[in-house]
Design a protein around this motif. Structure first.
Motif, PDB file in Angstrom:
ATOM      1  N   LEU A 243       0.861  -1.184   0.123  1.00  0.00           N
ATOM      2  CA  LEU A 243      -0.133   0.063  -0.095  1.00  0.00           C
ATOM      3  C   LEU A 243       0.812   1.347   0.046  1.00  0.00           C
ATOM      4  N   PRO A 244       0.389   2.445  -0.523  1.00  0.00           N
ATOM      5  CA  PRO A 244       1.212   3.504  -0.529  1.00  0.00           C
ATOM      6  C   PRO A 244       1.478   3.908   0.871  1.00  0.00           C
ATOM      7  N   GLU A 245       2.607   4.435   0.970  1.00  0.00           N
ATOM      8  CA  GLU A 245       3.110   4.875   2.643  1.00  0.00           C
ATOM      9  C   GLU A 245       2.178   5.857   2.950  1.00  0.00           C
ATOM     10  N   PRO A 246       1.678   6.859   2.542  1.00  0.00           N
ATOM     11  CA  PRO A 246       0.484   7.396   3.241  1.00  0.00           C
ATOM     12  C   PRO A 246      -0.622   6.873   3.865  1.00  0.00           C
ATOM     13  N   VAL A 247      -1.139   5.864   3.136  1.00  0.00           N
ATOM     14  CA  VAL A 247      -2.122   5.011   3.649  1.00  0.00           C
ATOM     15  C   VAL A 247      -1.344   4.281   5.116  1.00  0.00           C
ATOM     16  N   ARG A 248      -0.075   3.681   4.944  1.00  0.00           N
ATOM     17  CA  ARG A 248       0.533   2.939   5.860  1.00  0.00           C
ATOM     18  C   ARG A 248       0.523   3.931   7.417  1.00  0.00           C
ATOM     19  N   MET A 249       1.054   4.847   6.848  1.00  0.00           N
ATOM     20  CA  MET A 249       1.319   6.240   8.056  1.00  0.00           C
ATOM     21  C   MET A 249      -0.116   6.448   8.696  1.00  0.00           C
ATOM     22  N   ASP A 250      -1.159   6.470   7.743  1.00  0.00           N
ATOM     23  CA  ASP A 250      -2.454   6.649   8.297  1.00  0.00           C
ATOM     24  C   ASP A 250      -3.122   5.570   9.397  1.00  0.00           C
ATOM     25  N   MET A 251      -2.818   4.455   8.808  1.00  0.00           N
ATOM     26  CA  MET A 251      -3.095   3.274   9.819  1.00  0.00           C
ATOM     27  C   MET A 251      -2.308   3.368  10.962  1.00  0.00           C
ATOM     28  N   LYS A 252      -0.946   3.502  10.776  1.00  0.00           N
ATOM     29  CA  LYS A 252      -0.319   3.693  12.342  1.00  0.00           C
ATOM     30  C   LYS A 252      -0.970   4.672  13.251  1.00  0.00           C
ATOM     31  N   SER A 253      -1.318   5.860  12.594  1.00  0.00           N
ATOM     32  CA  SER A 253      -2.011   6.738  13.352  1.00  0.00           C
ATOM     33  C   SER A 253      -3.146   6.682  14.144  1.00  0.00           C
ATOM     34  N   ARG A 254      -3.911   5.678  13.400  1.00  0.00           N
ATOM     35  CA  ARG A 254      -5.304   5.183  13.959  1.00  0.00           C
ATOM     36  C   ARG A 254      -5.115   3.879  14.749  1.00  0.00           C
ATOM     37  N   PHE A 255      -4.338   2.953  14.588  1.00  0.00           N
ATOM     38  CA  PHE A 255      -4.395   1.866  15.290  1.00  0.00           C
ATOM     39  C   PHE A 255      -2.850   1.456  15.941  1.00  0.00           C
ATOM     40  N   GLY A 256      -1.939   2.409  15.737  1.00  0.00           N
ATOM     41  CA  GLY A 256      -0.850   2.108  16.575  1.00  0.00           C
ATOM     42  C   GLY A 256       0.201   1.470  15.560  1.00  0.00           C
ATOM     43  N   VAL A 257       1.276   1.044  15.979  1.00  0.00           N
ATOM     44  CA  VAL A 257       2.417   0.397  15.172  1.00  0.00           C
ATOM     45  C   VAL A 257       1.789  -1.144  14.848  1.00  0.00           C
ATOM     46  N   ILE A 258       1.926  -1.402  13.258  1.00  0.00           N
ATOM     47  CA  ILE A 258       1.510  -2.355  12.877  1.00  0.00           C
ATOM     48  C   ILE A 258       2.611  -3.461  13.031  1.00  0.00           C
ATOM     49  N   ARG A 259       2.312  -4.535  13.918  1.00  0.00           N
ATOM     50  CA  ARG A 259       3.566  -5.430  14.005  1.00  0.00           C
ATOM     51  C   ARG A 259       3.329  -6.548  13.015  1.00  0.00           C
ATOM     52  N   THR A 260       2.520  -7.051  12.719  1.00  0.00           N
ATOM     53  CA  THR A 260       2.461  -7.969  11.505  1.00  0.00           C
ATOM     54  C   THR A 260       1.055  -7.780  10.604  1.00  0.00           C
ATOM     55  N   ALA A 261       1.474  -8.128   9.349  1.00  0.00           N
ATOM     56  CA  ALA A 261       0.307  -7.879   8.490  1.00  0.00           C
ATOM     57  C   ALA A 261      -0.052  -9.391   7.547  1.00  0.00           C
TER      58      ALA A 261
ATOM     59  N   LEU B  42     -17.580  -2.490  13.521  1.00  0.00           N
ATOM     60  CA  LEU B  42     -16.821  -1.489  12.328  1.00  0.00           C
ATOM     61  C   LEU B  42     -15.930  -0.700  13.214  1.00  0.00           C
ATOM     62  N   LEU B  43     -14.905  -0.634  12.781  1.00  0.00           N
ATOM     63  CA  LEU B  43     -13.509   0.250  13.541  1.00  0.00           C
ATOM     64  C   LEU B  43     -13.324   1.658  12.690  1.00  0.00           C
ATOM     65  N   GLY B  44     -13.718   1.563  11.389  1.00  0.00           N
ATOM     66  CA  GLY B  44     -13.769   2.721  10.744  1.00  0.00           C
ATOM     67  C   GLY B  44     -13.867   2.571   9.241  1.00  0.00           C
ATOM     68  N   SER B  45     -14.357   3.625   8.419  1.00  0.00           N
ATOM     69  CA  SER B  45     -14.204   3.647   6.864  1.00  0.00           C
ATOM     70  C   SER B  45     -13.804   4.940   6.456  1.00  0.00           C
ATOM     71  N   TRP B  46     -12.748   5.178   5.740  1.00  0.00           N
ATOM     72  CA  TRP B  46     -12.449   6.212   5.079  1.00  0.00           C
ATOM     73  C   TRP B  46     -11.676   6.010   3.965  1.00  0.00           C
ATOM     74  N   SER B  47     -11.195   7.405   3.470  1.00  0.00           N
ATOM     75  CA  SER B  47     -10.353   7.309   1.939  1.00  0.00           C
ATOM     76  C   SER B  47      -9.187   8.119   2.289  1.00  0.00           C
ATOM     77  N   ILE B  48      -8.129   7.688   1.724  1.00  0.00           N
ATOM     78  CA  ILE B  48      -6.988   8.349   1.876  1.00  0.00           C
ATOM     79  C   ILE B  48      -6.042   8.067   0.805  1.00  0.00           C
ATOM     80  N   ALA B  49      -5.066   8.726   0.058  1.00  0.00           N
ATOM     81  CA  ALA B  49      -4.115   8.483  -0.964  1.00  0.00           C
ATOM     82  C   ALA B  49      -4.822   7.645  -1.977  1.00  0.00           C
ATOM     83  N   GLY B  50      -5.989   7.923  -2.219  1.00  0.00           N
ATOM     84  CA  GLY B  50      -6.486   7.331  -3.406  1.00  0.00           C
ATOM     85  C   GLY B  50      -7.262   5.835  -3.010  1.00  0.00           C
ATOM     86  N   TRP B  51      -7.317   5.583  -2.219  1.00  0.00           N
ATOM     87  CA  TRP B  51      -7.756   4.204  -1.385  1.00  0.00           C
ATOM     88  C   TRP B  51      -8.997   4.392  -0.706  1.00  0.00           C
TER      89      TRP B  51
END
Length: 269
Positions: free
Chosen positions: A8-26, A81-90
């Protein structure tokens, strides 16, 4: 083609971190075809999260957004549901991940069927929310014998409509209904009717499948003529899908089962 979370684009992954904390595994989830990203994430602040998403210009984005609108009204039927949103074209949607779950087994005698019956009863008792969604008449009316039959499909019940085994998650305690992209408003019997070909494809006879459905109040209360008309409609629908996508051989058992059920009810596709 499904991509991994790290693609995923870096802005998407950074946004995920801001919402849910560090992503340990995917871990990419391979099942399903309606999203470009589907992954179970181990996060610092939200625990296990199921994330799925599509590019904003994808044809199925409106279906994903329908799922987000419906989800708040189906607590204890579908994951939170934890959230629904759009960012960086996703376009993205996130849920609590269901722990220690597997896909439903529809074969005769399966211990999953009573759990499914329980959650379908919960759904039948859940008011349909006043959010935009398809109606049964509009969705299946074109496959009926005549336009007068459309009224038989209309109603005020909230329907899931997609009982592919992968959309029913089974844990030790219960069943969960996931993927509400095709949520529909219509007659209460329709969800059970859509499940019947899947039971038949899994080894039930038409009589056995209908006997299972008949334990449900909404089936007992349904107009038999409406059930028969709908059986013919979905056999036609599955038949057309099979012709249109002849390369998808995995669909053939459900196509055959839908025809068997329609024949059982004295109608033909």
């Amino acid at each position: 083609m499904r991509i991994d979370y790290d693609d995923l684009p870096e802005p998407v992954r950074m946004d995920m971190k801001s919402r849910f904390g560090v992503i340990r595994t995917a871990r990419t989830v391979e099942a399903g075809t309606n999203c470009d990203i589907a992954a179970v994430l181990e996060t610092d602040s939200a625990g296990r999260v199921f994330l799925k998403g599509l590019p904003e210009d994808h044809d199925s984005v409106r279906d994903q957004q329908r799922e987000a609108r419906v989800n708040p009204y189906i607590e204890e039927i579908g994951p939170r549901l934890l959230g629904s949103w759009s960012i960086a074209g996703w376009d993205l949607i996130a849920f609590d991940a269901v722990e220690d779950a597997r896909h439903a087994d529809y074969t005769p005698g399966s211990p999953d069927l009573p759990k499914l019956a329980t959650v379908m009863k919960q759904l039948a008792e859940t008011p349909c929310p006043s959010v935009p969604m398809m109606t049964a008449g509009r969705r299946w009316g074109a496959y009926l014998d005549n336009t007068e039959g459309v009224a038989l499909l209309e109603g005020s019940s909230l329907l899931h409509t997609d009982y592919h085994g992968g959309n029913v998650l089974i844990t030790n305690e219960r069943a969960w209904l996931v993927d509400w992209a095709w949520a529909t408003r219509g007659a209460a019997f329709i969800d059970l009717a859509l499940l019947l070909p899947r039971l038949i494809a899994a080894g039930h006879s038409p009589d056995q499948a209908e006997a299972w459905a008949a334990k449900h109040t909404v089936w007992q209360d349904a107009n038999p003529a409406a059930i028969t008309a709908f059986a013919a409609a979905i056999s036609r629908l599955w038949g057309q899908l099979a012709e249109r996508h002849a390369d998808r051989k995995a669909r053939q058992p459900i196509v055959d089962a839908a025809i068997i059920w329609a024949d059982h009810r004295g109608t033909t596709a």
